[in-house]
Scaffold this active site. Structure first.
Site, short mmCIF file in Angstrom:
data_model
loop_
_atom_site.label_atom_id
_atom_site.label_comp_id
_atom_site.label_asym_id
_atom_site.label_seq_id
_atom_site.Cartn_x
_atom_site.Cartn_y
_atom_site.Cartn_z
N CYS B 79 0.84 -1.20 0.00
CA CYS B 79 0.00 0.00 0.00
C CYS B 79 0.88 1.26 0.00
O CYS B 79 1.65 1.46 -0.93
CB CYS B 79 -0.99 -0.04 1.17
N HIS B 180 -3.98 -4.58 -0.10
CA HIS B 180 -3.57 -5.21 1.16
C HIS B 180 -3.69 -6.72 1.05
O HIS B 180 -4.79 -7.25 1.17
CB HIS B 180 -4.46 -4.71 2.30
N GLU B 182 -2.96 -8.90 3.15
CA GLU B 182 -3.43 -9.47 4.42
C GLU B 182 -4.93 -9.30 4.60
O GLU B 182 -5.52 -9.88 5.51
CB GLU B 182 -2.65 -8.86 5.59
#
Lengths: 252, 207
Positions: B79, B180, B182
């Site tokens: 990011c 992202h 995750e």
């Protein structure tokens, strides 16, 4: 092309997910951790956690639940309920929230939106608006869990919020909450036409067609629902298959 | 040791958990001595560009990251972390980045909704090892208002948002993901898994 988001909402009181109707008559559903993991593993695009206890003395307990739910998720996590200060933002973000939503406190202190977005970025500041149609045919913003009507028109408040730095609007229709008659398309249209940040529709989902209508006719970026998902009346995978067949971009 | 650099931005636990889920043990730290010895580095990030660079400077990490990059250590920017890999951002009144890759960061034009927030599809521009476990058309989760306005040879995948958003980049040992991983369910884990394998490969080939 951005997928339209399907977002289950956990209203959490004293560590349990609960669900009401028009913001009252509340019943117990399940543990937030268990449900959160289930949704993360089964196609939800994001999870919203509203702490509806949110009295000061209980807030630290709620933080513990936020952190436990966050551990189970592989999708974005938005948390709100009783957020009043930059300190509340910090605590929630540290405990695993990706976004924080503010509601009543923003009405009382609009500058909180600006402070929070300057500090954490507007992408993590969600303005949650509870709107109710009054007898003059205007949508008024309510605070304190829908109990108190303010002077703000929903559309003006949404514009003001975006101007101050809110990165997303969640629009809850108090009239349609838990009624399962569909989202308030007219209200949503007014808002999506007026602002240039994502808008999430909330309140009124009863069947898959309602989700389609909100996306197709009010151009919302996401749709949020609670009871139809919690009670298994609509499965997220089936909802997405339905939307996909209707040419709505969704993450399958 | 695999490092996630902690410079006071955002929630790093979810990134750490995602790494651990694919058996990629990571340590969250901002200690320069530890980072100097790192076998791989993840540079995360949310928030403002200039503030992030100021914090990296304050911690004395800018030169450290640059020299690790030069010595071939795999570095993954996520990011804002990916944007920091480039030379300059116009965010606020402009700020200098790490300059590991040529190019600039600009605000996403207002012809589309800003921030670019939500799940978008990956379109591949190359077939590289980093993409081996994901498919073209897989969705990943973005939240950002700024983007790399032009890319060169490093672009591996982009997303179409009315504006072309560079999503995954690689220039030798420097990697970037604008979204992202995750927060991107299975697809995100698969990308991290490929990064993990690239790290293992790089460490074998550089020995």
């Amino acid at each position: 092309m951005l997928a339209r988001r399907i977002i289950p909402c956990l209203d959490v009181r004293n560590g349990r997910v609960v669900k009401g109707k028009q913001f009252s008559s509340i019943q117990d559903v399940d543990s937030p951790t268990k449900l959160g993991k289930y949704y993360s593993d089964n196609g939800a695009d994001e999870l919203v956690f509203y702490d509806i206890t949110a009295s000061n003395e209980e807030r630290d307990i709620s933080l513990k639940f936020v952190s436990e739910v966050a551990k189970e998720l592989r999708i974005p996590f938005s948390v709100g309920g009783g957020v009043r200060s930059i300190d509340d933002f910090t605590k929630l973000l540290r405990n695993g929230a990706d976004k924080v939503s503010i509601n009543s406190a923003a009405i009382l202190n609009p500058n909180l939106i600006k402070e929070a977005s300057d500090r954490f970025g507007s992408q993590c500041v969600v303005l949650s608006i509870d709107a109710k149609l009054n007898k003059d045919g205007n949508y008024k913003v309510c605070i304190n869990g829908g109990r108190k009507e303010t002077e703000w028109e929903a559309i003006d408040w949404a514009k003001k919020g975006v101007e101050l730095g809110a990165g997303e609007i969640v629009l809850n229709s108090i009239d349609e909450d838990g009624m399962k008659r569909g989202f308030d398309i007219r209200l949503l249209q007014k808002i999506t036409n007026a602002i240039n940040v994502p808008v999430i529709a909330s309140g009124g989902a009863g069947k898959v067609e309602h989700f389609y209508d909100a996306i197709e006719y009010a151009n919302v970026d996401g749709v949020l629902a609670a009871s139809v998902f919690h009670f298994g009346e609509i499965k997220i995978s089936e909802l997405k298959d339905y939307l996909n067949e209707k040419n709505i971009p969704v993450r399958l | 040791m695999n490092i996630i650099i902690d410079y006071g931005v955002g929630n790093l636990d979810s990134l750490k958990r995602a790494c651990e889920e694919i058996d990629f043990p990571v340590v969250i730290t901002n200690e320069i001595e530890v980072i100097e010895e790192a076998s791989s580095i993840i540079l995360p990030g949310v928030g403002a560009y200039e503030a992030a660079m100021n914090e990296l400077n304050r911690l004395g990490l800018v030169d450290c990251i640059k020299s690790k990059a030069k010595s071939g250590t795999p570095i993954l920017g996520i990011c804002l972390g990916m944007q920091l890999l480039y030379e300059f951002s116009e965010e606020n009144f402009g700020a200098i980045g790490l300059g590991l890759i040529k190019g600039q960061v600009k605000r996403i034009p207002d012809i589309v909704k800003v921030p670019h927030m939500g799940w978008n599809k990956l379109n591949f521009t190359k077939q590289e090892s980093l993409l081996k476990y994901v498919n073209e058309g897989d969705y990943v989760y973005f939240v950002h208002s700024f983007y790399i306005s032009s890319t060169n040879d490093e672009l591996l995948a982009y997303s179409d948002y009315g504006v072309k958003i560079p999503a995954i980049i690689q220039s030798n040992n420097i990697y970037g993901m604008q979204f992202h991983p995750e927060k991107s369910a299975e697809t995100g884990l698969n990308l991290l898994k490929a990064f993990k394998e690239m790290c293992l490969y790089d460490s074998i080939s550089s020995n």
